[in-house]
Design an enzyme around this catalytic site. Structure first.
Site, mmCIF file in Angstrom:
data_model
loop_
_atom_site.group_PDB
_atom_site.id
_atom_site.type_symbol
_atom_site.label_atom_id
_atom_site.label_comp_id
_atom_site.label_asym_id
_atom_site.label_seq_id
_atom_site.Cartn_x
_atom_site.Cartn_y
_atom_site.Cartn_z
ATOM 1 N N ALA A 14 22.348 -24.714 17.726
ATOM 2 C CA ALA A 14 23.305 -23.829 16.871
ATOM 3 C C ALA A 14 24.678 -23.221 17.071
ATOM 4 O O ALA A 14 24.493 -22.992 18.149
ATOM 5 C CB ALA A 14 21.909 -22.639 15.668
ATOM 6 N N PRO A 194 30.426 -18.617 19.255
ATOM 7 C CA PRO A 194 30.366 -19.808 19.192
ATOM 8 C C PRO A 194 30.643 -19.696 20.620
ATOM 9 O O PRO A 194 31.084 -18.982 20.836
ATOM 10 C CB PRO A 194 31.775 -19.804 18.300
ATOM 11 N N ASN A 195 30.491 -21.014 20.238
ATOM 12 C CA ASN A 195 30.616 -21.830 22.438
ATOM 13 C C ASN A 195 29.952 -20.680 23.467
ATOM 14 O O ASN A 195 30.596 -20.420 24.526
ATOM 15 C CB ASN A 195 32.085 -21.491 22.625
ATOM 16 N N ARG A 196 28.913 -20.265 22.715
ATOM 17 C CA ARG A 196 27.886 -19.858 23.439
ATOM 18 C C ARG A 196 28.458 -18.385 23.939
ATOM 19 O O ARG A 196 28.777 -17.890 25.174
ATOM 20 C CB ARG A 196 26.704 -20.271 24.889
ATOM 21 N N LEU A 197 29.729 -17.787 23.512
ATOM 22 C CA LEU A 197 30.435 -16.956 24.282
ATOM 23 C C LEU A 197 29.967 -15.396 23.260
ATOM 24 O O LEU A 197 30.572 -14.732 23.012
ATOM 25 C CB LEU A 197 32.141 -17.127 24.293
#
Ligand code: FMN
Length: 218
Positions: A14, A194-197
């Site tokens: 996700a 977002p983007n695992r940040l």
């Protein structure tokens, strides 16, 4: 060897886009910050937002984890109720350190708490026991939590036995049942991005009881 199992979930992922967490949004007191997020979890209609994983660790360093319910949050910490002869209780007896995790996935949030665990006062445990539905009170008597039992019938027979024993009267608090309070030493608030940040902020309790706040890499 019997049959093998293989589940590949590489494509199951996700993106987290709902919100962010900035240092300026944080309450200086992590318990007030927790209360704010808890309120939002309630408003979001999350089922059992007070469900939390409790990790304990035995004297040999082997951890174990299970879901329990947070029943109150006060200045001294996070309170939950359980059986004082359960596996978790034995582990807390040997090693009074624990960790909690709240996963509010619909809000793309988690909260991690680590700290030390003490038994709640007998008065407070009994006061809470009195508020429980009678069936739950009897269930506390009937179940020797974490013990091996031969079958379900044994459990139901014990339930019937205590139902008979306390028929027409109040059900006393079992001596082997009560609360614990986890006094937090660290509380981390995690917001998916977002983007695992992701945003992560950890509060650490200082010797003078004030809280230091650090941003952690996701
Ligand atoms: C949603 C949920 C809430 C639970 N709440 C509690 C609780 O408040 N207290 C409790 O002792 N067990 C609760 N349980 C059961 C525990 O997960 C666990 O099975 C039990 O406490 C025995 O754990 P132990 O053998 O590791 O000591 C709950 C389970 C679920 C799934």
């Amino acid at each position: 060897m019997t049959g093998s199992v293989s589940i590949s979930l590489a494509d199951l992922r996700a993106e987290y886009t709902q919100s962010g967490l900035e240092a300026r949004d944080l309450d200086p007191d992590p318990l007030r910050q927790f209360a704010k997020w808890f309120e939002q979890a309630l408003k979001a209609g999350i089922r059992e937002p007070n469900a939390m994983a409790l990790a304990t660790c035995n004297a040999a360093g082997q951890p174990s984890v299970r879901i329990i319910l947070l029943k109150s949050l006060e200045e001294d910490g996070f309170t939950f109720f359980t059986n004082y002869e359960s596996r978790k209780a034995a582990e807390l007896e040997a090693n009074p350190h624990g960790a909690l995790n709240f996963a509010w996935l619909e809000l793309e949030r988690q909260v991690n708490v680590t700290g030390t665990v003490k038994k709640l006062s007998r008065e407070k445990s009994e006061a809470y026991f009195k508020t429980r539905p009678r069936g739950n009170q009897l269930g506390a008597w009937a179940s020797r939590q974490s013990a091996v039992i031969p079958d379900r019938a044994t459990l139901e027979a014990r339930m019937a036995e205590f139902d008979g024993k306390y028929r027409g009267g109040t059900v006393p608090t079992p001596p082997f049942w009560g609360g614990y309070v986890l006094a937090p030493l660290e509380i981390e608030f995690w917001q998916g991005r977002p983007n695992r940040l992701h945003d992560r902020f950890r509060y650490t309790r200082q010797a003078d009881s004030r809280w230091k706040i650090d941003r952690l890499a996701p």
